[in-house]
Design a protein around this motif. Sequence first.
Motif, short mmCIF file in Angstrom:
data_model
loop_
_atom_site.label_atom_id
_atom_site.label_comp_id
_atom_site.label_asym_id
_atom_site.label_seq_id
_atom_site.Cartn_x
_atom_site.Cartn_y
_atom_site.Cartn_z
N ARG A 138 0.90 -1.74 -0.24
CA ARG A 138 -0.14 0.82 -0.01
C ARG A 138 0.68 1.38 -0.22
NH1 ARG A 138 -5.00 -0.64 3.98
NH2 ARG A 138 -5.37 -2.98 2.93
N GLY A 139 1.93 1.38 0.10
CA GLY A 139 3.18 2.16 -0.17
C GLY A 139 3.55 2.78 1.27
N CYS A 140 3.33 1.92 2.16
CA CYS A 140 3.82 2.28 3.69
C CYS A 140 5.23 2.38 3.81
CB CYS A 140 3.27 1.35 4.46
SG CYS A 140 1.21 1.94 4.62
N LEU A 141 6.36 3.59 4.29
CA LEU A 141 7.38 3.73 4.57
C LEU A 141 7.91 2.90 5.92
CD1 LEU A 141 8.22 6.86 2.35
CD2 LEU A 141 8.25 4.62 2.04
N VAL A 142 6.99 2.94 7.21
CA VAL A 142 6.64 3.00 8.69
C VAL A 142 5.89 2.15 8.80
CG1 VAL A 142 5.81 4.94 9.22
CG2 VAL A 142 7.82 4.00 10.64
N ALA A 143 6.36 1.23 9.86
CA ALA A 143 5.40 0.84 10.77
C ALA A 143 5.26 1.11 12.07
CB ALA A 143 4.97 -0.36 10.59
N GLN A 144 4.07 1.17 12.95
CA GLN A 144 4.55 1.76 14.15
C GLN A 144 3.14 0.78 15.83
OE1 GLN A 144 4.04 6.02 14.46
NE2 GLN A 144 3.36 6.25 12.02
N VAL A 145 3.89 1.54 16.18
CA VAL A 145 3.17 -0.11 17.55
C VAL A 145 3.67 0.76 18.61
CG1 VAL A 145 4.61 -1.73 17.41
CG2 VAL A 145 2.23 -1.89 17.92
N ASP A 146 2.01 0.55 19.48
CA ASP A 146 2.55 0.68 21.04
C ASP A 146 1.97 0.07 22.32
OD1 ASP A 146 0.61 1.47 22.99
OD2 ASP A 146 0.46 2.58 21.28
N THR A 147 3.29 -0.60 23.43
CA THR A 147 2.89 -2.05 24.17
C THR A 147 2.96 -1.75 25.40
OG1 THR A 147 3.02 -4.30 24.12
CG2 THR A 147 5.27 -2.94 23.73
N LEU A 148 2.84 -2.57 26.28
CA LEU A 148 2.92 -2.27 28.18
C LEU A 148 4.32 -3.09 27.85
CD1 LEU A 148 -0.87 -2.37 29.44
CD2 LEU A 148 0.46 -0.01 28.46
N SER A 149 5.11 -3.31 28.74
CA SER A 149 6.17 -3.83 29.03
C SER A 149 5.95 -5.11 29.83
CB SER A 149 7.29 -2.94 30.81
OG SER A 149 5.91 -2.49 31.59
N ILE A 150 4.85 -5.26 30.47
CA ILE A 150 4.45 -6.89 30.63
C ILE A 150 3.76 -7.51 29.33
CG2 ILE A 150 4.19 -5.95 32.88
CD1 ILE A 150 0.95 -6.56 31.94
N GLN A 151 4.12 -6.66 27.93
CA GLN A 151 3.02 -7.67 27.01
C GLN A 151 4.14 -8.50 26.32
OE1 GLN A 151 0.63 -4.60 25.89
NE2 GLN A 151 -0.64 -5.85 26.67
N ALA A 152 4.60 -7.08 24.79
CA ALA A 152 5.68 -7.14 24.01
C ALA A 152 6.58 -6.36 23.22
CB ALA A 152 4.65 -8.62 22.95
N PRO A 153 7.32 -6.38 24.09
CA PRO A 153 8.69 -5.71 23.22
C PRO A 153 9.66 -6.16 22.39
CG PRO A 153 8.65 -4.98 25.99
CD PRO A 153 7.26 -6.06 26.10
N VAL A 154 9.53 -7.03 23.61
CA VAL A 154 11.08 -8.02 22.92
C VAL A 154 10.30 -8.37 21.72
CG1 VAL A 154 12.25 -10.40 23.41
CG2 VAL A 154 11.65 -8.31 25.08
N PHE A 155 9.33 -9.15 21.28
CA PHE A 155 8.39 -9.41 20.98
C PHE A 155 8.91 -8.94 18.80
CE2 PHE A 155 4.77 -9.75 17.57
CZ PHE A 155 4.89 -10.56 16.57
N TYR A 156 7.84 -7.23 19.38
CA TYR A 156 8.22 -6.61 18.20
C TYR A 156 9.82 -6.08 17.25
CZ TYR A 156 3.22 -5.41 19.51
OH TYR A 156 2.18 -6.07 19.28
N GLU A 157 10.71 -6.14 18.52
CA GLU A 157 12.70 -5.40 18.45
C GLU A 157 12.71 -7.14 17.29
OE1 GLU A 157 14.44 -3.51 21.92
OE2 GLU A 157 13.42 -4.84 23.04
N LYS A 158 12.59 -7.98 17.90
CA LYS A 158 12.57 -9.46 16.94
C LYS A 158 12.18 -8.98 15.99
CE LYS A 158 13.45 -12.71 20.75
NZ LYS A 158 12.90 -14.38 21.26
N GLN A 159 11.06 -8.32 15.29
CA GLN A 159 10.23 -8.32 14.20
C GLN A 159 10.79 -6.78 13.44
OE1 GLN A 159 8.56 -10.71 14.18
NE2 GLN A 159 8.66 -11.13 15.65
N GLY A 160 11.99 -6.54 14.05
CA GLY A 160 12.76 -5.23 13.19
C GLY A 160 12.13 -3.19 13.93
N PHE A 161 11.58 -3.80 14.42
CA PHE A 161 10.97 -3.01 15.78
C PHE A 161 12.16 -2.37 16.22
CE2 PHE A 161 6.80 -4.39 13.85
CZ PHE A 161 6.41 -2.97 13.45
N GLU A 162 11.91 -0.64 16.91
CA GLU A 162 13.16 -0.21 16.95
C GLU A 162 12.38 0.43 18.12
OE1 GLU A 162 16.54 2.25 15.56
OE2 GLU A 162 16.35 1.10 14.27
N ILE A 163 12.52 0.61 20.04
CA ILE A 163 12.03 1.88 20.72
C ILE A 163 12.35 3.15 20.25
CG2 ILE A 163 11.97 2.34 23.13
CD1 ILE A 163 13.09 -1.22 23.65
N ILE A 164 10.85 3.56 20.34
CA ILE A 164 11.19 5.38 20.43
C ILE A 164 11.42 6.67 21.37
CG2 ILE A 164 11.81 4.98 17.90
CD1 ILE A 164 8.89 5.96 17.51
#
Length: 134
Positions: A92-118
């Motif tokens: 669809r032409g997206c250049l970026v993906a964004q998500v927020d999560t709680l520390s008790i949920q899945a930050p490590v999961f997203y980092e494994k998918q290539g996301f960076e904490i901002i």
Amino acid sequence: MKFEVIHEENNAIVDALVDGVRQFNAGLLGPEKSVPLTVIARDENGKLIGGVGGRTIYKNFLINVVWVDDQTRGTGLGHKLMELAEAEAKQRGCLVAQVDTLSIQAPVFYEKQGFEIIGTVTTTPQRIFLMKKY
């Protein structure tokens, strides 16, 4: 001027607020339609076992929810769902993906998918904002 505090869901009011933001944004960025993007998985009996839900707008994939049921967690299903959702977002032409999560949920999961904490909000639990550039 009259103020109200509303304690229940009111889709008509939320839709009116969102429309106001869209009109403002369109004046600055040009018209762009927010399009839902959901990828789900079902088991052989048709039961929902996981999914990614969000929307694409202004070349951004805004992820609202990622969920995998307890029995399927750790099998790679979450990764596959994210892979499929991101492929569609890129198409669809997206250049970026964004998500927020709680520390008790899945930050490590997203980092494994290539996301960076901002960003992080230091509450308990912490709220963590992540981004991935394509």
